[in-house]
Scaffold this motif. Structure first.
Motif, PDB file in Angstrom:
ATOM      1  N   MET A   1      37.368  37.947  44.242  1.00 14.16           N
ATOM      2  CA  MET A   1      37.626  36.905  43.260  1.00 14.16           C
ATOM      3  C   MET A   1      36.337  36.701  42.454  1.00 14.16           C
ATOM      4  SD  MET A   1      40.577  35.302  42.824  1.00 14.16           S
ATOM      5  CE  MET A   1      41.504  35.917  44.176  1.00 14.16           C
ATOM      6  N   PRO A   2      36.446  36.543  41.144  1.00 13.99           N
ATOM      7  CA  PRO A   2      35.243  36.276  40.351  1.00 13.99           C
ATOM      8  C   PRO A   2      34.572  34.968  40.793  1.00 13.99           C
ATOM      9  CG  PRO A   2      37.096  36.829  38.931  1.00 13.99           C
ATOM     10  CD  PRO A   2      37.638  36.648  40.320  1.00 13.99           C
ATOM     11  N   PRO A   3      33.293  34.828  40.539  1.00 11.19           N
ATOM     12  CA  PRO A   3      32.597  33.586  40.920  1.00 11.19           C
ATOM     13  C   PRO A   3      33.292  32.355  40.334  1.00 11.19           C
ATOM     14  CG  PRO A   3      31.025  35.239  40.167  1.00 11.19           C
ATOM     15  CD  PRO A   3      32.398  35.788  39.898  1.00 11.19           C
ATOM     16  N   GLY A   4      33.420  31.327  41.146  1.00 10.88           N
ATOM     17  CA  GLY A   4      34.032  30.082  40.702  1.00 10.88           C
ATOM     18  C   GLY A   4      35.530  30.000  40.896  1.00 10.88           C
ATOM     19  N   TYR A   5      36.188  31.130  41.144  1.00  9.41           N
ATOM     20  CA  TYR A   5      37.624  31.152  41.398  1.00  9.41           C
ATOM     21  C   TYR A   5      37.852  31.075  42.903  1.00  9.41           C
ATOM     22  CZ  TYR A   5      38.470  32.604  36.580  1.00  9.41           C
ATOM     23  OH  TYR A   5      38.540  32.660  35.212  1.00  9.41           O
ATOM     24  N   THR A   6      38.859  30.336  43.310  1.00  7.90           N
ATOM     25  CA  THR A   6      39.165  30.229  44.735  1.00  7.90           C
ATOM     26  C   THR A   6      40.634  30.514  44.982  1.00  7.90           C
ATOM     27  OG1 THR A   6      39.511  27.845  44.528  1.00  7.90           O
ATOM     28  CG2 THR A   6      37.334  28.560  45.233  1.00  7.90           C
TER      29      THR A   6
ATOM     30  N   MET B   1      54.366  36.470  42.084  1.00  8.13           N
ATOM     31  CA  MET B   1      52.999  36.918  41.810  1.00  8.13           C
ATOM     32  C   MET B   1      52.817  36.934  40.303  1.00  8.13           C
ATOM     33  SD  MET B   1      50.790  40.013  43.288  1.00  8.13           S
ATOM     34  CE  MET B   1      49.327  40.505  42.395  1.00  8.13           C
ATOM     35  N   TYR B   2      52.151  35.898  39.802  1.00  5.86           N
ATOM     36  CA  TYR B   2      51.937  35.729  38.371  1.00  5.86           C
ATOM     37  C   TYR B   2      50.505  35.304  38.113  1.00  5.86           C
ATOM     38  CZ  TYR B   2      56.998  35.885  37.881  1.00  5.86           C
ATOM     39  OH  TYR B   2      58.304  36.278  37.904  1.00  5.86           O
ATOM     40  N   LEU B   3      49.953  35.734  36.970  1.00  5.79           N
ATOM     41  CA  LEU B   3      48.590  35.426  36.564  1.00  5.79           C
ATOM     42  C   LEU B   3      48.599  35.124  35.069  1.00  5.79           C
ATOM     43  CD1 LEU B   3      45.462  35.422  37.019  1.00  5.79           C
ATOM     44  CD2 LEU B   3      45.544  37.912  36.695  1.00  5.79           C
TER      45      LEU B   3
ATOM     46  N   LYS C   1      54.846  45.795  32.703  1.00  4.17           N
ATOM     47  CA  LYS C   1      54.265  47.125  32.900  1.00  4.17           C
ATOM     48  C   LYS C   1      52.964  47.111  33.701  1.00  4.17           C
ATOM     49  CE  LYS C   1      56.260  49.017  28.649  1.00  4.17           C
ATOM     50  NZ  LYS C   1      57.515  49.229  29.258  1.00  4.17           N
ATOM     51  N   GLU C   2      52.093  46.144  33.441  1.00  2.00           N
ATOM     52  CA  GLU C   2      50.819  46.089  34.159  1.00  2.00           C
ATOM     53  C   GLU C   2      51.052  45.842  35.652  1.00  2.00           C
ATOM     54  OE1 GLU C   2      51.688  44.066  31.623  1.00  2.00           O
ATOM     55  OE2 GLU C   2      50.184  44.203  30.040  1.00  2.00           O
ATOM     56  N   ALA C   3      51.948  44.920  35.945  1.00  2.00           N
ATOM     57  CA  ALA C   3      52.242  44.607  37.343  1.00  2.00           C
ATOM     58  C   ALA C   3      52.885  45.799  38.039  1.00  2.00           C
ATOM     59  CB  ALA C   3      53.158  43.385  37.430  1.00  2.00           C
TER      60      ALA C   3
ATOM     61  N   GLY D   1      42.327  41.027  33.613  1.00  2.00           N
ATOM     62  CA  GLY D   1      41.237  41.953  33.337  1.00  2.00           C
ATOM     63  C   GLY D   1      39.965  41.649  34.106  1.00  2.00           C
ATOM     64  N   ARG D   2      40.040  40.752  35.088  1.00  2.14           N
ATOM     65  CA  ARG D   2      38.872  40.372  35.898  1.00  2.14           C
ATOM     66  C   ARG D   2      39.022  40.789  37.350  1.00  2.14           C
ATOM     67  NH1 ARG D   2      38.318  34.175  33.598  1.00  2.14           N
ATOM     68  NH2 ARG D   2      38.302  34.805  31.417  1.00  2.14           N
ATOM     69  N   GLY D   3      40.092  41.531  37.644  1.00  7.91           N
ATOM     70  CA  GLY D   3      40.328  41.957  39.018  1.00  7.91           C
ATOM     71  C   GLY D   3      41.051  40.932  39.874  1.00  7.91           C
ATOM     72  N   ILE D   4      41.463  39.834  39.280  1.00 12.16           N
ATOM     73  CA  ILE D   4      42.126  38.777  40.047  1.00 12.16           C
ATOM     74  C   ILE D   4      43.479  39.243  40.566  1.00 12.16           C
ATOM     75  CG2 ILE D   4      43.118  36.451  39.929  1.00 12.16           C
ATOM     76  CD1 ILE D   4      40.898  35.820  37.834  1.00 12.16           C
ATOM     77  N   GLY D   5      44.261  39.901  39.726  1.00 13.15           N
ATOM     78  CA  GLY D   5      45.578  40.371  40.142  1.00 13.15           C
ATOM     79  C   GLY D   5      45.490  41.339  41.306  1.00 13.15           C
ATOM     80  N   ARG D   6      44.603  42.304  41.213  1.00 13.35           N
ATOM     81  CA  ARG D   6      44.455  43.287  42.299  1.00 13.35           C
ATOM     82  C   ARG D   6      43.949  42.618  43.573  1.00 13.35           C
ATOM     83  NH1 ARG D   6      45.999  48.501  43.879  1.00 13.35           N
ATOM     84  NH2 ARG D   6      45.312  48.333  46.025  1.00 13.35           N
ATOM     85  N   THR D   7      42.989  41.694  43.426  1.00 11.58           N
ATOM     86  CA  THR D   7      42.490  40.963  44.589  1.00 11.58           C
ATOM     87  C   THR D   7      43.615  40.159  45.231  1.00 11.58           C
ATOM     88  OG1 THR D   7      40.270  40.838  43.645  1.00 11.58           O
ATOM     89  CG2 THR D   7      40.811  39.229  45.351  1.00 11.58           C
ATOM     90  N   LEU D   8      44.441  39.546  44.406  1.00 10.93           N
ATOM     91  CA  LEU D   8      45.559  38.752  44.906  1.00 10.93           C
ATOM     92  C   LEU D   8      46.561  39.633  45.648  1.00 10.93           C
ATOM     93  CD1 LEU D   8      46.505  35.801  44.862  1.00 10.93           C
ATOM     94  CD2 LEU D   8      47.685  36.295  42.730  1.00 10.93           C
TER      95      LEU D   8
END
Length: 156
Positions: free
Chosen positions: A1-6, A85-87, A125-127, A93-100
């Motif tokens: 997760m990027p810094p500051g995201y939980t 699973m939605y973002l 398509k991205e998902a 583009g910050r890796g959040i979806g893949r991390t999730l």
């Protein structure tokens, strides 16, 4: 997760914010929510997920706003469905979806699931590409929800 995201477990106090994320992403892709059937779980996250042996989690941005969600809903012995699973687009583009997704797969294993299914729409398509990169394989279920035209499964 990027810094500051939980990433944290959701409670029913989060239902309204999660609905806002889901409805916003569906609208972005021209998809319709169905709050009386397919999306009724968005009114009782705890009852549809954790209380049944699954989980529902959210990602919160540095400002405390829910910006993503993912649920694992039990569907039978050793089987769960990856749901909701939605973002939000401004956080992509910050890796959040893949991390999730990686986190959800790990949680599914921890909860004792051996197989995970999901339904999605080909316009996402991205998902769809992310699921395929993670090893999900297409399959033909008995039926899909109205807005979904693809189904995938993964043996854990």
């Amino acid at each position: 997760m990027p810094p500051g995201y939980t990433l944290r477990p959701a409670t029913n106090a989060d239902c309204e914010a999660v609905r806002a994320v889901v409805l916003s992403v569906l609208a972005e892709y021209g998809l319709q929510a169905d709050l009386s059937t397919t999306d009724a779980d968005l009114f009782d996250l705890e009852g549809h997920y954790a209380q049944r042996g699954g989980c529902f989690e959210v990602v919160v941005d540095p400002n405390g706003k829910i910006i993503a969600s993912v649920g694992l809903q039990p569907q039978g012995e050793g089987l769960c469905e990856l749901r909701k699973m939605y973002l939000l687009p401004q956080h992509r583009g910050r890796g959040i979806g893949r991390t999730l997704l990686d986190h959800a797969l790990q949680r599914a294993r921890e909860l004792g699931f051996r197989e995970i299914h999901l339904e999605t729409a080909s316009v996402l398509k991205e998902a769809t590409a992310m699921y395929e990169r993670a090893g999900f394989q297409p399959y033909q279920p008995e039926h899909c929800s109205a807005r979904c035209d693809l189904a995938y499964r993964l043996m854990l």
